[in-house]
Design a protein around this motif. Sequence first.
Motif, PDB file in Angstrom:
ATOM      1  N   ILE A 107       0.840  -1.201   0.000  1.00  0.00           N
ATOM      2  CA  ILE A 107       0.000   0.000   0.000  1.00  0.00           C
ATOM      3  C   ILE A 107       0.876   1.252   0.000  1.00  0.00           C
ATOM      4  CG2 ILE A 107      -1.630   1.342   1.383  1.00  0.00           C
ATOM      5  CD1 ILE A 107      -2.865  -1.322   2.276  1.00  0.00           C
ATOM      6  N   GLY A 108       1.933   1.243   0.816  1.00  0.00           N
ATOM      7  CA  GLY A 108       2.840   2.387   0.847  1.00  0.00           C
ATOM      8  C   GLY A 108       3.538   2.594  -0.484  1.00  0.00           C
ATOM      9  N   PHE A 109       3.963   1.491  -1.122  1.00  0.00           N
ATOM     10  CA  PHE A 109       4.628   1.566  -2.422  1.00  0.00           C
ATOM     11  C   PHE A 109       3.697   2.190  -3.463  1.00  0.00           C
ATOM     12  CE2 PHE A 109       5.929  -0.059  -6.547  1.00  0.00           C
ATOM     13  CZ  PHE A 109       7.317  -0.004  -6.505  1.00  0.00           C
ATOM     14  N   GLY A 110       2.473   1.680  -3.530  1.00  0.00           N
ATOM     15  CA  GLY A 110       1.519   2.224  -4.486  1.00  0.00           C
ATOM     16  C   GLY A 110       1.144   3.662  -4.176  1.00  0.00           C
ATOM     17  N   SER A 111       1.060   3.983  -2.880  1.00  0.00           N
ATOM     18  CA  SER A 111       0.687   5.345  -2.484  1.00  0.00           C
ATOM     19  C   SER A 111       1.718   6.363  -2.950  1.00  0.00           C
ATOM     20  CB  SER A 111       0.528   5.424  -0.963  1.00  0.00           C
ATOM     21  OG  SER A 111      -0.532   4.600  -0.528  1.00  0.00           O
ATOM     22  N   TRP A 112       3.000   5.977  -2.896  1.00  0.00           N
ATOM     23  CA  TRP A 112       4.023   6.912  -3.370  1.00  0.00           C
ATOM     24  C   TRP A 112       3.796   7.260  -4.841  1.00  0.00           C
ATOM     25  CZ3 TRP A 112       7.199  10.644  -3.453  1.00  0.00           C
ATOM     26  CH2 TRP A 112       8.010  10.835  -4.573  1.00  0.00           C
ATOM     27  N   HIS A 113       3.568   6.247  -5.668  1.00  0.00           N
ATOM     28  CA  HIS A 113       3.431   6.493  -7.103  1.00  0.00           C
ATOM     29  C   HIS A 113       2.140   7.238  -7.431  1.00  0.00           C
ATOM     30  CE1 HIS A 113       7.031   4.325  -8.268  1.00  0.00           C
ATOM     31  NE2 HIS A 113       6.698   3.377  -7.418  1.00  0.00           N
ATOM     32  N   ILE A 114       1.097   7.000  -6.661  1.00  0.00           N
ATOM     33  CA  ILE A 114      -0.137   7.761  -6.861  1.00  0.00           C
ATOM     34  C   ILE A 114       0.080   9.222  -6.470  1.00  0.00           C
ATOM     35  CG2 ILE A 114      -2.490   8.066  -6.002  1.00  0.00           C
ATOM     36  CD1 ILE A 114      -2.696   5.014  -5.852  1.00  0.00           C
ATOM     37  N   ASP A 140       2.343   8.641 -18.153  1.00  0.00           N
ATOM     38  CA  ASP A 140       1.909   8.972 -16.794  1.00  0.00           C
ATOM     39  C   ASP A 140       0.832   8.000 -16.317  1.00  0.00           C
ATOM     40  OD1 ASP A 140       3.628  11.100 -16.744  1.00  0.00           O
ATOM     41  OD2 ASP A 140       2.087  12.635 -17.008  1.00  0.00           O
ATOM     42  N   LEU A 141      -0.164   7.779 -17.169  1.00  0.00           N
ATOM     43  CA  LEU A 141      -1.275   6.904 -16.789  1.00  0.00           C
ATOM     44  C   LEU A 141      -0.825   5.451 -16.665  1.00  0.00           C
ATOM     45  CD1 LEU A 141      -4.141   8.403 -18.986  1.00  0.00           C
ATOM     46  CD2 LEU A 141      -3.844   8.615 -16.509  1.00  0.00           C
ATOM     47  N   LEU A 142       0.064   5.020 -17.568  1.00  0.00           N
ATOM     48  CA  LEU A 142       0.574   3.649 -17.502  1.00  0.00           C
ATOM     49  C   LEU A 142       1.297   3.415 -16.181  1.00  0.00           C
ATOM     50  CD1 LEU A 142       1.060   0.938 -18.975  1.00  0.00           C
ATOM     51  CD2 LEU A 142       3.184   1.929 -19.873  1.00  0.00           C
ATOM     52  N   TRP A 143       2.160   4.350 -15.812  1.00  0.00           N
ATOM     53  CA  TRP A 143       2.906   4.231 -14.553  1.00  0.00           C
ATOM     54  C   TRP A 143       1.952   4.299 -13.359  1.00  0.00           C
ATOM     55  CZ3 TRP A 143       8.012   3.131 -14.882  1.00  0.00           C
ATOM     56  CH2 TRP A 143       8.743   3.117 -13.690  1.00  0.00           C
ATOM     57  N   PHE A 144       0.974   5.188 -13.437  1.00  0.00           N
ATOM     58  CA  PHE A 144      -0.010   5.373 -12.369  1.00  0.00           C
ATOM     59  C   PHE A 144      -0.752   4.068 -12.083  1.00  0.00           C
ATOM     60  CE2 PHE A 144      -4.363   6.470 -11.065  1.00  0.00           C
ATOM     61  CZ  PHE A 144      -4.120   7.293  -9.974  1.00  0.00           C
ATOM     62  N   VAL A 145      -1.119   3.359 -13.147  1.00  0.00           N
ATOM     63  CA  VAL A 145      -1.877   2.115 -12.979  1.00  0.00           C
ATOM     64  C   VAL A 145      -0.978   0.968 -12.528  1.00  0.00           C
ATOM     65  CG1 VAL A 145      -3.225   0.354 -14.184  1.00  0.00           C
ATOM     66  CG2 VAL A 145      -3.668   2.777 -14.624  1.00  0.00           C
ATOM     67  N   VAL A 146       0.140   0.756 -13.254  1.00  0.00           N
ATOM     68  CA  VAL A 146       0.983  -0.422 -13.005  1.00  0.00           C
ATOM     69  C   VAL A 146       1.683  -0.348 -11.655  1.00  0.00           C
ATOM     70  CG1 VAL A 146       2.991  -1.721 -13.813  1.00  0.00           C
ATOM     71  CG2 VAL A 146       1.302  -0.874 -15.458  1.00  0.00           C
ATOM     72  N   PHE A 147       2.220   0.815 -11.308  1.00  0.00           N
ATOM     73  CA  PHE A 147       3.000   0.917 -10.078  1.00  0.00           C
ATOM     74  C   PHE A 147       2.276   1.667  -8.960  1.00  0.00           C
ATOM     75  CE2 PHE A 147       6.205   0.430 -13.451  1.00  0.00           C
ATOM     76  CZ  PHE A 147       6.821  -0.723 -12.985  1.00  0.00           C
ATOM     77  N   GLY A 148       1.092   2.193  -9.263  1.00  0.00           N
ATOM     78  CA  GLY A 148       0.310   2.871  -8.243  1.00  0.00           C
ATOM     79  C   GLY A 148      -0.914   2.078  -7.839  1.00  0.00           C
ATOM     80  N   LEU A 149      -1.870   1.959  -8.754  1.00  0.00           N
ATOM     81  CA  LEU A 149      -3.134   1.306  -8.423  1.00  0.00           C
ATOM     82  C   LEU A 149      -2.981  -0.193  -8.174  1.00  0.00           C
ATOM     83  CD1 LEU A 149      -5.643   3.061 -10.862  1.00  0.00           C
ATOM     84  CD2 LEU A 149      -5.150   3.591  -8.465  1.00  0.00           C
ATOM     85  N   VAL A 150      -2.162  -0.870  -8.985  1.00  0.00           N
ATOM     86  CA  VAL A 150      -2.027  -2.326  -8.828  1.00  0.00           C
ATOM     87  C   VAL A 150      -1.417  -2.698  -7.474  1.00  0.00           C
ATOM     88  CG1 VAL A 150      -0.873  -4.388  -9.709  1.00  0.00           C
ATOM     89  CG2 VAL A 150      -1.999  -2.816 -11.299  1.00  0.00           C
ATOM     90  N   PRO A 151      -0.266  -2.127  -7.060  1.00  0.00           N
ATOM     91  CA  PRO A 151       0.255  -2.452  -5.728  1.00  0.00           C
ATOM     92  C   PRO A 151      -0.710  -2.065  -4.611  1.00  0.00           C
ATOM     93  CG  PRO A 151       1.956  -1.414  -7.050  1.00  0.00           C
ATOM     94  CD  PRO A 151       0.673  -1.259  -7.802  1.00  0.00           C
ATOM     95  N   LEU A 152      -1.397  -0.931  -4.779  1.00  0.00           N
ATOM     96  CA  LEU A 152      -2.360  -0.507  -3.765  1.00  0.00           C
ATOM     97  C   LEU A 152      -3.488  -1.526  -3.632  1.00  0.00           C
ATOM     98  CD1 LEU A 152      -2.908   1.960  -1.877  1.00  0.00           C
ATOM     99  CD2 LEU A 152      -4.434   2.806  -3.654  1.00  0.00           C
ATOM    100  N   ALA A 153      -3.993  -2.004  -4.761  1.00  0.00           N
ATOM    101  CA  ALA A 153      -5.068  -2.998  -4.733  1.00  0.00           C
ATOM    102  C   ALA A 153      -4.586  -4.320  -4.150  1.00  0.00           C
ATOM    103  CB  ALA A 153      -5.615  -3.205  -6.144  1.00  0.00           C
TER     104      ALA A 153
END
Length: 268
Positions: A107-114, A140-153
């Motif tokens: 969650i912390g990892f994904g939160s940083w990228h978001i 931007d959106l690709l990175w946001f999803v792959v390294f932000g939303l996916v780890p967060l989920a």
Amino acid sequence: MTTASVGPEEAGRGGLPATLIWAGYALGFGLGGFFDGILLHQILQWHHLLSGLEEARQDIRLLILTDGLFHALMYVIAAAGLWLLWRSRAAFAVSGADRLLFANAMIGFGSWHILDSVLSHWILGIHRIRMDVDNQLFWDLLWFVVFGLVPLALGAYFRGNGKGGAGRRVPKGPAGLALAVLIAGALAALPAPDDGTVMVVFGPGATPAQAMQGLEASGGRLLWSHASETVWAVDISGGGDANRFYDHGALLISNSILPAGCLDWTRL
């Protein structure tokens, strides 16, 4: 089998101490920053922290400085996470502790990228994922999803399914996260693969004459110099010795006996 005793004033989710919960968040957040800085700033060199600011792009020293300050901040956050992890070590024996730690780190990892995407890319505009492409929003959106939303989920999923026996626990969670933070921090200071080009930063008292003497002594060829004459890019692919610049006023030399973090990875 004995389990760790957790005081009620520290109890968090599932009776685990709040220090363990926040350790996961901090370690994941710090690792997210290290991942961003090492991969995008240094290895791929898609952007620096302030690549979106025209004035900053004109001064490589400022780009290196702000990247260094960014990494220093990630060190502080990761160190805080390690300290919290140490404080909560008594809870490691509790069933599900390592799973929760891993989930919170995700969650912390994904939160940083978001946070980086929303704040740095779209609100402040200080950089984008790729500065050298026409369709910056796509990256931007690709990175946001792959390294932000996916780890967060994934982190939320592991938290929600963390109850149960030890069979579903993530093994060696605390030790693995601590090791990952230490390795990531060390990687930030590694020199880049040698391609014959070095960056030389001269000290405040160095004169242009000293710099030229250093160039002659090193056997290198000047490729570029900052307007202030305090930062040079030198080609030593012909067998020169960049360390000779240290005898002529150099403060830091990339890929030399004194590794300089982001400076080692700077290329023209």
